[in-house]
Design a protein around this motif. Structure first.
Motif, PDB file in Angstrom:
ATOM      1  N   LYS A 182       0.816  -1.205   0.000  1.00 30.91           N
ATOM      2  CA  LYS A 182       0.000   0.000   0.000  1.00 30.91           C
ATOM      3  C   LYS A 182       0.855   1.262   0.000  1.00 30.91           C
ATOM      4  O   LYS A 182       0.443   2.300  -0.499  1.00 30.91           O
ATOM      5  N   LYS A 183       2.043   1.159   0.607  1.00 28.36           N
ATOM      6  CA  LYS A 183       2.900   2.336   0.704  1.00 28.36           C
ATOM      7  C   LYS A 183       4.368   1.930   0.601  1.00 28.36           C
ATOM      8  O   LYS A 183       4.847   1.109   1.374  1.00 28.36           O
ATOM      9  N   ILE A 184       5.061   2.515  -0.363  1.00 26.16           N
ATOM     10  CA  ILE A 184       6.498   2.324  -0.528  1.00 26.16           C
ATOM     11  C   ILE A 184       7.197   3.625  -0.164  1.00 26.16           C
ATOM     12  O   ILE A 184       6.746   4.711  -0.558  1.00 26.16           O
ATOM     13  N   LEU A 185       8.272   3.528   0.588  1.00 25.65           N
ATOM     14  CA  LEU A 185       9.027   4.713   0.974  1.00 25.65           C
ATOM     15  C   LEU A 185      10.340   4.777   0.196  1.00 25.65           C
ATOM     16  O   LEU A 185      11.076   3.788   0.121  1.00 25.65           O
ATOM     17  N   PHE A 186      10.622   5.945  -0.368  1.00 30.42           N
ATOM     18  CA  PHE A 186      11.899   6.171  -1.031  1.00 30.42           C
ATOM     19  C   PHE A 186      12.585   7.349  -0.358  1.00 30.42           C
ATOM     20  O   PHE A 186      12.288   8.514  -0.645  1.00 30.42           O
ATOM     21  N   PRO A 187      13.520   7.085   0.578  1.00 31.72           N
ATOM     22  CA  PRO A 187      14.272   8.169   1.212  1.00 31.72           C
ATOM     23  C   PRO A 187      15.379   8.640   0.280  1.00 31.72           C
ATOM     24  O   PRO A 187      16.105   7.837  -0.291  1.00 31.72           O
ATOM     25  N   ILE A 188      15.489   9.933   0.132  1.00 32.03           N
ATOM     26  CA  ILE A 188      16.461  10.454  -0.821  1.00 32.03           C
ATOM     27  C   ILE A 188      17.324  11.531  -0.170  1.00 32.03           C
ATOM     28  O   ILE A 188      16.824  12.432   0.492  1.00 32.03           O
ATOM     29  N   ALA A 189      18.627  11.381  -0.327  1.00 27.44           N
ATOM     30  CA  ALA A 189      19.570  12.347   0.219  1.00 27.44           C
ATOM     31  C   ALA A 189      19.971  13.329  -0.871  1.00 27.44           C
ATOM     32  O   ALA A 189      19.543  13.231  -2.022  1.00 27.44           O
ATOM     33  N   ALA A 190      20.816  14.262  -0.527  1.00 23.67           N
ATOM     34  CA  ALA A 190      21.224  15.290  -1.480  1.00 23.67           C
ATOM     35  C   ALA A 190      22.170  14.711  -2.527  1.00 23.67           C
ATOM     36  O   ALA A 190      22.652  13.591  -2.413  1.00 23.67           O
ATOM     37  N   GLY A 191      22.431  15.495  -3.554  1.00 29.76           N
ATOM     38  CA  GLY A 191      23.336  15.056  -4.614  1.00 29.76           C
ATOM     39  C   GLY A 191      22.912  15.642  -5.939  1.00 29.76           C
ATOM     40  O   GLY A 191      21.766  16.056  -6.112  1.00 29.76           O
ATOM     41  N   GLU A 192      23.837  15.651  -6.879  1.00 27.53           N
ATOM     42  CA  GLU A 192      23.532  16.231  -8.183  1.00 27.53           C
ATOM     43  C   GLU A 192      22.655  15.327  -9.034  1.00 27.53           C
ATOM     44  O   GLU A 192      22.051  15.784 -10.001  1.00 27.53           O
ATOM     45  N   ASP A 193      22.590  14.045  -8.688  1.00 26.20           N
ATOM     46  CA  ASP A 193      21.817  13.105  -9.505  1.00 26.20           C
ATOM     47  C   ASP A 193      20.492  12.750  -8.854  1.00 26.20           C
ATOM     48  O   ASP A 193      20.049  11.607  -8.892  1.00 26.20           O
ATOM     49  N   VAL A 194      19.834  13.730  -8.255  1.00 26.40           N
ATOM     50  CA  VAL A 194      18.552  13.479  -7.603  1.00 26.40           C
ATOM     51  C   VAL A 194      17.512  13.008  -8.610  1.00 26.40           C
ATOM     52  O   VAL A 194      16.751  12.073  -8.355  1.00 26.40           O
ATOM     53  N   VAL A 195      17.455  13.645  -9.755  1.00 26.90           N
ATOM     54  CA  VAL A 195      16.410  13.339 -10.741  1.00 26.90           C
ATOM     55  C   VAL A 195      16.483  11.892 -11.244  1.00 26.90           C
ATOM     56  O   VAL A 195      15.460  11.207 -11.283  1.00 26.90           O
ATOM     57  N   PRO A 196      17.656  11.370 -11.636  1.00 24.21           N
ATOM     58  CA  PRO A 196      17.706   9.961 -12.048  1.00 24.21           C
ATOM     59  C   PRO A 196      17.261   9.001 -10.955  1.00 24.21           C
ATOM     60  O   PRO A 196      16.642   7.969 -11.242  1.00 24.21           O
ATOM     61  N   ARG A 197      17.555   9.334  -9.699  1.00 20.67           N
ATOM     62  CA  ARG A 197      17.129   8.463  -8.604  1.00 20.67           C
ATOM     63  C   ARG A 197      15.615   8.492  -8.432  1.00 20.67           C
ATOM     64  O   ARG A 197      14.991   7.465  -8.186  1.00 20.67           O
ATOM     65  N   ILE A 198      15.025   9.665  -8.565  1.00 22.26           N
ATOM     66  CA  ILE A 198      13.560   9.770  -8.510  1.00 22.26           C
ATOM     67  C   ILE A 198      12.937   8.980  -9.658  1.00 22.26           C
ATOM     68  O   ILE A 198      11.940   8.279  -9.486  1.00 22.26           O
ATOM     69  N   TYR A 199      13.543   9.095 -10.829  1.00 19.83           N
ATOM     70  CA  TYR A 199      13.060   8.378 -12.009  1.00 19.83           C
ATOM     71  C   TYR A 199      13.032   6.877 -11.743  1.00 19.83           C
ATOM     72  O   TYR A 199      12.022   6.196 -11.992  1.00 19.83           O
ATOM     73  N   GLY A 200      14.134   6.340 -11.231  1.00 19.79           N
ATOM     74  CA  GLY A 200      14.207   4.909 -10.962  1.00 19.79           C
ATOM     75  C   GLY A 200      13.219   4.469  -9.905  1.00 19.79           C
ATOM     76  O   GLY A 200      12.575   3.416 -10.035  1.00 19.79           O
ATOM     77  N   LYS A 219      29.262   2.325  -0.572  1.00 24.93           N
ATOM     78  CA  LYS A 219      29.420   2.243   0.881  1.00 24.93           C
ATOM     79  C   LYS A 219      28.071   2.396   1.569  1.00 24.93           C
ATOM     80  O   LYS A 219      27.208   3.144   1.119  1.00 24.93           O
ATOM     81  N   ILE A 220      27.883   1.662   2.674  1.00 25.96           N
ATOM     82  CA  ILE A 220      26.650   1.771   3.438  1.00 25.96           C
ATOM     83  C   ILE A 220      26.691   3.078   4.226  1.00 25.96           C
ATOM     84  O   ILE A 220      27.464   3.222   5.172  1.00 25.96           O
ATOM     85  N   THR A 221      25.859   4.043   3.863  1.00 27.51           N
ATOM     86  CA  THR A 221      25.842   5.338   4.534  1.00 27.51           C
ATOM     87  C   THR A 221      24.935   5.285   5.758  1.00 27.51           C
ATOM     88  O   THR A 221      24.159   4.348   5.954  1.00 27.51           O
ATOM     89  N   GLY A 222      25.010   6.345   6.571  1.00 26.08           N
ATOM     90  CA  GLY A 222      24.152   6.428   7.746  1.00 26.08           C
ATOM     91  C   GLY A 222      22.684   6.474   7.379  1.00 26.08           C
ATOM     92  O   GLY A 222      21.844   5.854   8.039  1.00 26.08           O
ATOM     93  N   SER A 223      22.349   7.194   6.309  1.00 26.33           N
ATOM     94  CA  SER A 223      20.954   7.282   5.863  1.00 26.33           C
ATOM     95  C   SER A 223      20.452   5.930   5.369  1.00 26.33           C
ATOM     96  O   SER A 223      19.329   5.519   5.650  1.00 26.33           O
ATOM     97  N   PHE A 224      21.301   5.233   4.611  1.00 26.22           N
ATOM     98  CA  PHE A 224      20.932   3.917   4.090  1.00 26.22           C
ATOM     99  C   PHE A 224      20.710   2.943   5.241  1.00 26.22           C
ATOM    100  O   PHE A 224      19.726   2.199   5.280  1.00 26.22           O
ATOM    101  N   GLU A 225      21.615   2.953   6.195  1.00 25.22           N
ATOM    102  CA  GLU A 225      21.503   2.036   7.321  1.00 25.22           C
ATOM    103  C   GLU A 225      20.253   2.315   8.144  1.00 25.22           C
ATOM    104  O   GLU A 225      19.571   1.397   8.588  1.00 25.22           O
ATOM    105  N   ALA A 226      19.938   3.596   8.323  1.00 16.35           N
ATOM    106  CA  ALA A 226      18.766   3.962   9.107  1.00 16.35           C
ATOM    107  C   ALA A 226      17.483   3.467   8.457  1.00 16.35           C
ATOM    108  O   ALA A 226      16.605   2.908   9.120  1.00 16.35           O
TER     109      ALA A 226
END
Length: 283
Positions: free
Chosen positions: A4-22, A135-142
């Protein structure tokens, strides 16, 4: 399971748009709701320069510019989000829409790792993109490790998501077993499923374990193929090789191995695999 609900946490970076696309490609395939979540700190809590900038005048100007930059970046990302949703025929909505893919884009104030960990506990599935280095980042691990939820890790430049040919890596660990069961609805829709294990992981028990896996899949009407493979001295290399050589669309693997949370199947860390793969991984 019907997500019913998928979460996509997104951090900063120049490639934000391709990540949103995926990420939205995944939401479209599941035909469900995705919440894209960005977290940011209030600049005033980060840049306290009143003690160094005379009279606080320059500080106030600096703070205003920092907030304006954040608002501009958020507005730009939201505009791109709207374009992609329109391209994919995804409705923009704060809540799920029955029988229709939908999505929302929210920005919350706070430390990323804390915001992501809290929000991730209240979704059905997490989609997370790999870091630039693997690398496993703090945001990814959380979001992924501390949420207790299933996760699909996607490359940062994913352009298609259609898991018809799936590779299952089997190590008979508790997390591997849980990932296997959680992925059953996806496996049932696939055209082909290939299961691999490594003798280094299961030893003499490899054949017996694969036979047990075959019986389990047959119970769920999944017709799969099975193979025992050789590993290499580089952690994650064997899994990546099998995934690429077989032209698989998705890999199903456990997120926890013998050396802790940052480990993956085939006796080593996930970093090599995540850094080099262009194939989504269900954990």
């Amino acid at each position: 399971m019907q997500y019913k609900k998928i979460l996509f946490p997104i951090a900063a970076g120049e490639d934000v748009v391709p990540r949103i696309y995926g990420a939205l490609k995944v939401a479209k395939w599941f035909n469900t709701h995705m919440q894209i979540l960005s977290a940011q700190l209030d600049p005033s809590s980060v840049y306290n320069m009143k003690m160094t900038l005379r009279g606080g005048v320059l500080y106030e100007e600096f703070l205003k510019n920092a907030k304006d930059d954040l608002e501009e970046a958020n507005a730009k990302n939201y505009a791109e989000f709207e374009k992609i949703c329109k391209e994919f025929d995804i409705s923009i909505s704060d809540k799920p829409i029955d029988g229709k893919a939908s999505a929302s884009f929210k920005v919350k104030e706070g430390k990323r790792s804390i915001v992501f960990e809290d929000e991730a506990k209240f979704c059905d599935l997490i989609v997370a993109s790999v870091s630039m280095t693997g690398k496993i980042t703090g945001s990814f691990e959380a979001a992924v490790m501390k949420s207790g939820k299933d996760c699909i890790v996607i490359p940062r430049n994913l352009t298609e998501f259609n898991p018809q040919n799936i590779l299952v890596s089997w190590a008979a660990t508790p997390s591997n077993s849980r990932a296997l069961t959680s992925s059953l609805p996806i496996l049932k829709q696939a055209k082909s499923v290939h299961c691999i294990t490594a003798r280094a992981a299961l030893g003499e028990n490899a054949e017996h374990s694969l036979n047990m896996l075959k019986e389990y899949f047959e119970l769920h009407d999944i017709n799969a193929t099975y193979e025992i493979i050789n590993t290499s001295s580089i952690p994650g290399e064997a899994l990546l090789k099998e995934a690429k050589n077989g032209n698989f669309d998705l890999v199903v693997a456990g997120r926890q191995g013998e050396n802790g949370l940052r480990e993956m199947f085939l006796g080593g860390t996930s970093r090599f695999f995540l850094e080099h793969t262009d194939i989504p991984v269900f954990l």
